[in-house]
Design an enzyme around this catalytic site. Structure first.
Site, short mmCIF file in Angstrom:
data_model
loop_
_atom_site.label_atom_id
_atom_site.label_comp_id
_atom_site.label_asym_id
_atom_site.label_seq_id
_atom_site.Cartn_x
_atom_site.Cartn_y
_atom_site.Cartn_z
CB SER A 187 9.75 -18.04 -12.23
OG SER A 187 11.06 -17.98 -11.64
N GLY A 211 8.23 -15.96 -7.62
CA GLY A 211 8.31 -15.34 -6.34
C GLY A 211 8.17 -16.30 -5.54
CG HIS A 219 13.30 -15.83 -16.98
ND1 HIS A 219 13.44 -14.21 -17.14
CD2 HIS A 219 12.80 -15.66 -15.71
CE1 HIS A 219 13.05 -13.57 -16.26
NE2 HIS A 219 12.43 -14.31 -15.26
CG ASN A 264 12.38 -16.75 -4.99
OD1 ASN A 264 12.91 -15.86 -5.94
ND2 ASN A 264 11.32 -17.39 -5.52
CG ASP A 294 15.47 -12.15 -19.07
OD1 ASP A 294 15.99 -13.13 -19.27
OD2 ASP A 294 14.25 -12.27 -18.60
#
Length: 223
Positions: A51, A88, A202, A116, A199
């Site tokens: 991402s 992901g 990001h 990840n 958040d």
């Protein structure tokens, strides 16, 4: 940067798909790349990653690969960027997905995978082997391809040995495969509140500009 903030930033790589009617839906910048007609003499630069590469929460043109495309166009260089980022993505998943993206010609390959794996505490040797498998597939399909490795780091609370071993994977693979090396993709952005979205995870559009500079500083030597 605090270990908590860095862990949160790294977790961004795995939280960017949302369910709707039981299905996973990618945001616009995360849509699967589609091969398009390219002018003769123009080479593809494939950015393959998570991402962070997809540019979660932003318009497609605000993701760092798109920013690099604008730099390329301003210099009238014969390259076209393809954003192959996907939320992901692990190194194991990437090992399978890369086959599809290699259906279109690739002149330069930028690899941003592994975060990840680290977040999940997966085996470092396994991550290394998966990344090498991706690189091998790219080189087998396009022997003359030029390669770029984007490094990633884990926070200290993952354990000193794991953190050290994980960080070393990227530089070792870059050296082994004669890849241009970007030591840390999130350099200058990780843990900086104003450069991350609400958040706190990001990168904002401004943060993505810094990611673009981090990559461009090394990538431009290949163009």
């Amino acid at each position: 940067m605090s270990s908590i903030l860095l862990l949160a930033i790294i977790s961004a790589c795995g939280n960017n798909q949302q369910k709707k009617d039981g299905k996973l839906n990618a945001r616009p910048a995360e849509a699967a790349p589609v091969a398009t007609e390219t002018k003769p003499g123009v080479q593809h630069i494939l950015f393959f990653g998570t991402s962070l590469t997809a540019g979660y929460g932003l318009d497609p043109e605000q993701a760092y690969p798109a920013i690099i495309q604008k730099k390329i166009e301003s210099l009238n260089l014969p390259y076209k960027v393809i954003n192959g980022g996907l939320s992901g993505e692990t190194s194991a998943a990437g090992k399978s997905r890369i086959n599809w993206l290699l259906k279109q010609p690739v002149g330069i390959f930028v690899l941003e995978l592994g975060a990840n794996d680290g977040l999940r505490g997966l085996s470092v040797p396994e991550t290394s082997a998966n990344l090498q498998a991706v690189i091998d597939k790219v080189k087998a399909k396009y022997p003359k391809v030029k390669l770029v490795m984007a490094g990633m780091q884990m926070p200290p609370n993952m354990g000193a040995k794991y953190t050290s071993d994980f960080k070393a994977v990227f530089s070792k693979l870059a050296q082994k495969n004669d890849m241009v090396y970007v030591p840390f993709l999130l350099e200058g952005v990780g843990g900086v509140a104003r450069l991350n979205q609400e958040d706190g995870i990001h990168p904002t559009a401004e943060g993505q500009k810094i990611l673009a500079e981090n990559v461009w500083a090394r990538l431009k030597t290949l163009l």
